[in-house]
Design a protein around this motif. Structure first.
Motif, PDB file in Angstrom:
ATOM      1  N   ASP A  68       0.845  -1.199   0.000  1.00 45.48           N
ATOM      2  CA  ASP A  68       0.000   0.000   0.000  1.00 45.48           C
ATOM      3  C   ASP A  68       0.881   1.250   0.000  1.00 45.48           C
ATOM      4  N   SER A  69       0.236   2.397   0.088  1.00 43.45           N
ATOM      5  CA  SER A  69       1.003   3.637  -0.073  1.00 43.45           C
ATOM      6  C   SER A  69       1.997   3.862   1.070  1.00 43.45           C
ATOM      7  N   THR A  70       1.839   3.124   2.174  1.00 43.93           N
ATOM      8  CA  THR A  70       2.810   3.274   3.272  1.00 43.93           C
ATOM      9  C   THR A  70       3.873   2.184   3.225  1.00 43.93           C
ATOM     10  N   TYR A 264       8.467  12.209  -6.234  1.00 42.39           N
ATOM     11  CA  TYR A 264       8.069  11.441  -5.053  1.00 42.39           C
ATOM     12  C   TYR A 264       9.288  10.680  -4.541  1.00 42.39           C
ATOM     13  N   ASP A 499       3.373   7.050  -6.131  1.00 43.91           N
ATOM     14  CA  ASP A 499       4.075   6.988  -4.855  1.00 43.91           C
ATOM     15  C   ASP A 499       5.144   5.904  -4.924  1.00 43.91           C
ATOM     16  N   THR A 502       3.453   1.756  -4.622  1.00 39.52           N
ATOM     17  CA  THR A 502       2.387   1.129  -5.423  1.00 39.52           C
ATOM     18  C   THR A 502       2.754   1.104  -6.902  1.00 39.52           C
TER      19      THR A 502
END
Lengths: 514, 264
Positions: A68-70, A264, A499, A502
């Motif tokens: 996920d994005s984290t 990013y 990001d 992902t």
């Protein structure tokens, strides 16, 4: 009469074409051209584990899980449970089909992983899965993976490299799956319409996709190796998007009309490797002197144009953030300080300096970094003799660990797990040819710590990582230089989020305003 | 025109000889805070991305930019004149062996050979210069040989042979002066070709090490700065062009003048 009809048809066709051309910009675009700096060589990660190939693969092939994005593992083709610390049970989504319409089975998923361990396949991703003991299809749509020992990094690695393809196809083509002749079949949002090493790749929407149908009908990948030509292609609208943006050239991309430059955090670390097996670099005082002498802040500004930060820790910045958050450990630092550098050199066996040959690749950023480093080192009496080599020859020599000296290295990684990076830096196995430990640093103790880290979780993981980073900072086999952002450019006619972790770019890309 | 051409070449020669002393700054001195700055009173042609003064690097680079092509031109001239005279005058098997070797050498792709010599085999810049001299020689041998074939049949050469003069004396004392216009023009063309080829090698990154003040290398290193400080790339490229054109025009003029009986 026939000629008159033909003439009329020609005029009507011409007018239609003219009208449709003129109306083009006002229409919503459902196809996109993506510019690549290098041509993808394979649509199978086993033989195309490189930036451009994996980018195209991400649109066609789904991995079993995602990040996920984290940076945390998340379900994709399968959800999972962990019956015990050394095994995972994956349960496939129901009803998923490959783009050719055949259903995805547990056998397909299991074989897609186990093939990386088959020497006949000679997978470039094999090193990611060396900890896997057994993979088996069990029950209805379930795959059990048993590891040799617990590995908290397994899911992150699976999210990067466990792509699912039909067993029948992969079995028939162990070495050329994903080649232009064989192609590939996946469950991703797009399917391959055309793949050529010379003319590029064309993807079309996959009607069997299990997720929300992508907004784009077609994606075309064009290879444009020259950065300036690529920039002009984006500027003219010939190319709609690219990830071939060097952050060093950020200033050129941020002012392009109708184009958004997107930055990013990059999961990469740029550093100097100091080959310490022989010569002056064997002396720890010399290595510390070099660390003090190099002005990292200036090098970071030069190489990232403000889209990066000087590095003080030998890990990519996103991995540091994922592990420590804002609570960074206190590690020895070698701040830019010429007096301290001279003092360290005075304590070494080379108090008056020395001359050192420094091979570098004659294309790319290496020459620029090495010139800046050479100027800094000259101030304390260390004279670097820069020796250019063609890039292929240089890379080949470095990977053979031939003529290692002081090298500029910029390595990108795929997961938020430090265990992906640290063995490259300090394991004794990586100090052999084809490994990335170009410094040659490594002891029985570092190997023991790496071993402990591979199965550590929570605070124990932090403790082990911190101990290894502290050892690197004290012994200085490497001098961290900077962490640069990744950069992409996208026409304002389209929108998508980027990001670090992902890889759903193409599934989420859509015309602006939709 | 002659004054103009001589003036340009004269300035280039002054820069080649005294460029390092004329340079307002140390050509290798970096100031990263001044990276890719445009022209200013302090830096007339601005700076490159490492903050080095472009004008100083141009002046310091004139030496290597002009010296090595001169070395190539002189070596080529000496080799091609000697061997061309020998082949044309002696004829027979000497001529046959030499011409077949020349045919073979001319068929080689010059730039590729240089890249292999310098890049792959790890030869230094000196090897590139030597290889270039060898590669440029065959074409000139063919020209000198054909002129020698014509000259050796003329009455003055026949008279020299009748008088019993040694072949070397006939070739170098009697035939050579009549070939001088072509020899000089060819040497200047070799200079131009070497100037461009060596700049090309530097541009490809297989010539001199990064950071060396060199016109070809400056074009390569600074071509990414075209929107920040275009002079960093345009100025060295323009100098290569101007010097090459000047030498070519001077070669034409020298040929005409020498053909008419001496430089005027």
């Amino acid at each position: 009469m026939t000629y008159a009809k033909a003439a009329t048809a020609a005029v009507v066709l011409a007018l239609t074409t003219a009208c449709s051309s003129g109306a083009g910009p006002a229409q919503t675009r459902d196809s996109l051209v993506w510019g690549l700096a290098t041509a993808p060589n394979s649509l199978d990660i086993a033989h195309g584990f490189n930036k451009s190939s994996t980018l195209v693969q991400s649109a066609v092939l789904d991995t079993i899980v995602a990040l996920d994005s984290t940076g945390k593992p998340a379900p994709r083709l399968a959800d999972w449970t962990q019956p015990d610390p050394a095994s995972y049970l994956f349960t496939l989504r129901k009803g998923i089909r490959f783009s050719d319409g055949t259903p995805v089975t547990a056998d397909d998923a299991a074989f897609s992983l186990s093939r990386h361990l088959d020497p006949k396949v000679a997978s470039q991703a094999a090193s990611y899965f060396t900890g896997v003991k057994r993979v088996e299809a069990v029950g209805e749509g379930q795959v059990r993976v048993t590891l040799k020992r617990p590995s908290p990094a397994f899911l992150a690695v699976a999210a990067t490299a466990w792509q699912v393809t039909p067993r029948k196809l992969a079995e028939a083509h162990p070495k050329d799956l994903g080649s232009p002749e064989v192609g590939t079949v996946g469950t991703g949002p797009f399917k391959v319409s055309r793949f050529s090493l010379t003319s590029g790749v064309v993807l079309e929407r996959n009607p069997s996709y299990w997720g929300k149908p992508p907004a784009l009908r077609k994606v075309e990948f064009k290879t444009i190796p020259d950065p300036e030509t690529l920039r002009l292609a984006v500027r003219s609208g010939e190319v709609d998007a690219t990830d071939g943006v060097n952050v060093r050239d950020a200033r050129k991309w941020t002012n392009l009309p109708g184009v958004k430059a997107i930055f990013y955090p990059g999961n990469a670390i740029a550093y100097l490797s100091l080959a310490l097996k022989s010569g002056p670099l064997k002396d720890p005082h010399v290595r510390k002197a070099i660390a003090h002498a190099v002005d990292r802040k200036a090098v970071a500004q030069l190489m990232t144009a403000g889209h990066g930060t000087p590095a003080t820790i030998m890990l990519p910045k996103p991995q540091i953030t994922a592990l420590y958050g804002d609570d960074l450990p206190g590690l020895p630092e070698h701040a830019h300080d010429l007096a301290a550098a001279k003092a360290e050199l005075a304590k070494s066996g080379y108090p008056h300096g020395f001359e050192l040959k420094a091979p570098y690749a004659s294309t790319g950023d290496t020459g620029t970094v090495m010139q800046a480093v050479a100027a800094d080192l000259a101030k304390i009496g260390i004279r670097l003799v820069l020796e250019p080599s063609p890039t292929d020859q240089y890379v080949s020599r470095v990977m053979e660990h031939d003529r290692l000296s002081i090298q500029f290295v910029n390595l990108a990684y795929g997961t938020p797990e430090p265990i992906e990076v640290l063995p490259d830096l300090v394991s004794r196995a990586s100090a052999e040819p084809q490994g990335f430990n170009f410094s040659g640093y490594g002891t029985a103790e570092t190997d023991r710590r790496l071993d402990a880290l591979s199965s550590a979780t929570g605070d124990e993981k932090k403790t082990q990582v911190t101990a290894l980073l502290k050892e690197i900072a004290e012994q200085v086999p490497y001098v961290p230089l900077y962490s640069a952002d990744y950069a992409a450019a996208l026409s304002e006619k389209f929108t998508v989020g980027f990001d670090t972790w992902t890889v759903d770019t193409f599934a989420n890309l859509r015309p602006a305003g939709r | 025109m002659r004054v103009f051409l001589t003036g340009v070449l004269g300035l280039a020669l002054v820069a080649a000889v005294a460029g390092t002393w004329l340079a307002p700054y140390d050509p290798g001195a970096q100031d990263l805070a001044l990276g890719a700055a445009g022209p200013s009173a302090a830096h007339w042609l601005g700076t490159d991305d490492l903050g080095r003064d472009v004008l100083s690097r141009l002046l310091a680079g004139a030496g290597s930019a002009l010296l090595w092509p001169v070395v190539v031109a002189v070596c080529t001239m000496l080799l091609s004149t000697s061997l061309g005279l020998l082949a044309g005058y002696r004829r027979g098997w000497v001529d046959a062996v030499m011409m077949r070797t020349v045919d073979l050498a001319i068929a080689l792709p010059g730039m590729l050979v240089l890249i292999v010599v310098v890049g792959v085999l790890g030869g230094g810049y000196g090897w590139a210069v030597l290889a270039m001299a060898v590669l440029f020689t065959p074409g000139d041998i063919r020209v000198i040989r054909s002129l020698t074939l014509a000259q050796r049949e003329l009455a003055y050469a026949e008279a020299a042979r009748t008088l019993g003069l040694r072949p070397a004396r006939i070739m170098f004392r009697h035939l050579l002066p009549n070939l001088a216009p072509t020899v000089v023009a060819s040497a200047l063309l070799s200079f131009v070709a070497a100037l461009v080829a060596l700049a090309g090698l530097s541009f490809l990154g297989v010539g001199l090490p990064a950071g060396t003040p060199d016109w070809g290398l400056m074009v390569e290193e600074n071509r990414g700065l075209l929107d920040l400080n275009p002079w960093a790339a345009i100025a060295p490229a323009a100098l290569i062009t101007v010097v090459a054109c000047t030498a070519t025009l001077l070669g034409d003029r020298a040929f005409e003048s020498l053909s008419k009986g001496g430089l005027r």
